[in-house]
Design a protein around this motif. Structure first.
Motif, PDB file in Angstrom:
ATOM      1  N   LEU A  11       0.834  -1.206   0.000  1.00 17.62           N
ATOM      2  CA  LEU A  11       0.000   0.000   0.000  1.00 17.62           C
ATOM      3  C   LEU A  11       0.870   1.259   0.000  1.00 17.62           C
ATOM      4  N   ALA A  12       1.914   1.256   0.784  1.00 21.09           N
ATOM      5  CA  ALA A  12       2.823   2.404   0.831  1.00 21.09           C
ATOM      6  C   ALA A  12       3.529   2.586  -0.509  1.00 21.09           C
ATOM      7  N   THR A  13       3.963   1.490  -1.099  1.00 19.24           N
ATOM      8  CA  THR A  13       4.635   1.552  -2.398  1.00 19.24           C
ATOM      9  C   THR A  13       3.716   2.132  -3.466  1.00 19.24           C
ATOM     10  N   ARG A  14       2.450   1.748  -3.417  1.00 17.19           N
ATOM     11  CA  ARG A  14       1.474   2.209  -4.413  1.00 17.19           C
ATOM     12  C   ARG A  14       0.819   3.533  -4.022  1.00 17.19           C
ATOM     13  N   LYS A  15       1.195   4.063  -2.840  1.00 17.67           N
ATOM     14  CA  LYS A  15       0.642   5.320  -2.320  1.00 17.67           C
ATOM     15  C   LYS A  15      -0.883   5.276  -2.300  1.00 17.67           C
ATOM     16  N   MET A  16      -1.393   4.195  -1.711  1.00 12.60           N
ATOM     17  CA  MET A  16      -2.835   3.998  -1.615  1.00 12.60           C
ATOM     18  C   MET A  16      -3.216   3.844  -0.150  1.00 12.60           C
ATOM     19  N   LYS A  17      -4.373   4.359   0.213  1.00 12.33           N
ATOM     20  CA  LYS A  17      -4.869   4.232   1.585  1.00 12.33           C
ATOM     21  C   LYS A  17      -5.652   2.933   1.726  1.00 12.33           C
ATOM     22  N   SER A  18      -5.616   2.382   2.920  1.00 10.28           N
ATOM     23  CA  SER A  18      -6.363   1.158   3.219  1.00 10.28           C
ATOM     24  C   SER A  18      -7.842   1.335   2.910  1.00 10.28           C
ATOM     25  N   LYS A  19      -8.362   2.504   3.256  1.00  7.57           N
ATOM     26  CA  LYS A  19      -9.779   2.793   3.029  1.00  7.57           C
ATOM     27  C   LYS A  19     -10.125   2.670   1.543  1.00  7.57           C
ATOM     28  N   ASP A  20      -9.261   3.198   0.683  1.00 11.91           N
ATOM     29  CA  ASP A  20      -9.501   3.152  -0.759  1.00 11.91           C
ATOM     30  C   ASP A  20      -9.433   1.718  -1.284  1.00 11.91           C
ATOM     31  N   LEU A  21      -8.458   0.956  -0.802  1.00  8.10           N
ATOM     32  CA  LEU A  21      -8.333  -0.434  -1.231  1.00  8.10           C
ATOM     33  C   LEU A  21      -9.547  -1.242  -0.796  1.00  8.10           C
ATOM     34  N   ALA A  22      -9.967  -1.071   0.442  1.00 11.78           N
ATOM     35  CA  ALA A  22     -11.132  -1.807   0.947  1.00 11.78           C
ATOM     36  C   ALA A  22     -12.350  -1.527   0.078  1.00 11.78           C
ATOM     37  N   GLN A  23     -12.529  -0.276  -0.294  1.00 11.53           N
ATOM     38  CA  GLN A  23     -13.655   0.106  -1.140  1.00 11.53           C
ATOM     39  C   GLN A  23     -13.541  -0.530  -2.525  1.00 11.53           C
ATOM     40  N   MET A  24     -12.337  -0.534  -3.083  1.00 11.59           N
ATOM     41  CA  MET A  24     -12.116  -1.089  -4.424  1.00 11.59           C
ATOM     42  C   MET A  24     -12.403  -2.583  -4.491  1.00 11.59           C
ATOM     43  N   ILE A  25     -12.036  -3.305  -3.429  1.00 10.47           N
ATOM     44  CA  ILE A  25     -12.163  -4.765  -3.479  1.00 10.47           C
ATOM     45  C   ILE A  25     -13.428  -5.285  -2.805  1.00 10.47           C
ATOM     46  N   GLY A  26     -14.185  -4.386  -2.185  1.00 10.81           N
ATOM     47  CA  GLY A  26     -15.476  -4.772  -1.631  1.00 10.81           C
ATOM     48  C   GLY A  26     -15.435  -5.484  -0.293  1.00 10.81           C
ATOM     49  N   ILE A  27     -14.490  -5.114   0.576  1.00 12.07           N
ATOM     50  CA  ILE A  27     -14.486  -5.641   1.939  1.00 12.07           C
ATOM     51  C   ILE A  27     -14.464  -4.460   2.900  1.00 12.07           C
ATOM     52  N   THR A  28     -14.772  -4.721   4.149  1.00  7.18           N
ATOM     53  CA  THR A  28     -14.793  -3.639   5.132  1.00  7.18           C
ATOM     54  C   THR A  28     -13.362  -3.239   5.496  1.00  7.18           C
ATOM     55  N   GLU A  29     -13.241  -2.004   5.958  1.00  8.01           N
ATOM     56  CA  GLU A  29     -11.929  -1.536   6.415  1.00  8.01           C
ATOM     57  C   GLU A  29     -11.447  -2.370   7.602  1.00  8.01           C
ATOM     58  N   GLN A  30     -12.384  -2.806   8.440  1.00  8.61           N
ATOM     59  CA  GLN A  30     -12.030  -3.621   9.600  1.00  8.61           C
ATOM     60  C   GLN A  30     -11.429  -4.961   9.155  1.00  8.61           C
ATOM     61  N   ASN A  31     -12.049  -5.607   8.168  1.00 15.44           N
ATOM     62  CA  ASN A  31     -11.515  -6.875   7.683  1.00 15.44           C
ATOM     63  C   ASN A  31     -10.158  -6.687   7.016  1.00 15.44           C
ATOM     64  N   LEU A  32      -9.988  -5.600   6.288  1.00  9.91           N
ATOM     65  CA  LEU A  32      -8.694  -5.323   5.665  1.00  9.91           C
ATOM     66  C   LEU A  32      -7.638  -5.087   6.732  1.00  9.91           C
ATOM     67  N   SER A  33      -8.010  -4.396   7.803  1.00  9.05           N
ATOM     68  CA  SER A  33      -7.088  -4.147   8.903  1.00  9.05           C
ATOM     69  C   SER A  33      -6.644  -5.458   9.554  1.00  9.05           C
ATOM     70  N   LEU A  34      -7.593  -6.358   9.777  1.00  7.77           N
ATOM     71  CA  LEU A  34      -7.253  -7.674  10.351  1.00  7.77           C
ATOM     72  C   LEU A  34      -6.311  -8.437   9.434  1.00  7.77           C
ATOM     73  N   LEU A  35      -6.537  -8.339   8.138  1.00  5.38           N
ATOM     74  CA  LEU A  35      -5.674  -9.003   7.165  1.00  5.38           C
ATOM     75  C   LEU A  35      -4.270  -8.408   7.216  1.00  5.38           C
ATOM     76  N   LYS A  36      -4.180  -7.092   7.248  1.00 10.10           N
ATOM     77  CA  LYS A  36      -2.880  -6.419   7.308  1.00 10.10           C
ATOM     78  C   LYS A  36      -2.097  -6.818   8.551  1.00 10.10           C
ATOM     79  N   GLN A  37      -2.801  -7.021   9.657  1.00 15.19           N
ATOM     80  CA  GLN A  37      -2.153  -7.364  10.921  1.00 15.19           C
ATOM     81  C   GLN A  37      -1.816  -8.851  11.032  1.00 15.19           C
TER      82      GLN A  37
END
Length: 69
Positions: A11-37
């Protein structure tokens, strides 16, 4: 867990926010956060594919195997 998830690095390399990625792929920010961790036991291949498409990367760019001693 011997598999490290490097999603935050990509995400840092692509200069993208977690919120934007979650929206693009259709999952919640909370689930993306759990995945990142690394707090998930598994990931659907469809979700992995969507992440790879959104970030223009390969699964190997996101996952790293670290054998336990």
């Amino acid at each position: 867990m011997p598999i490290a998830i490097k999603l935050d690095v990509m995400l840092a390399t692509r200069k993208m926010k977690s919120k934007d990625l979650a929206q693009m792929i259709g999952i919640t920010e909370q689930n993306l956060s759990l995945l990142k961790q690394g707090k998930v036991k598994g990931i659907r291949l469809a979700t992995l594919e969507a992440i790879c498409v959104a970030l223009d990367c390969q699964p190997g760019d996101l996952l790293h195997f670290q054998p336990e001693p």
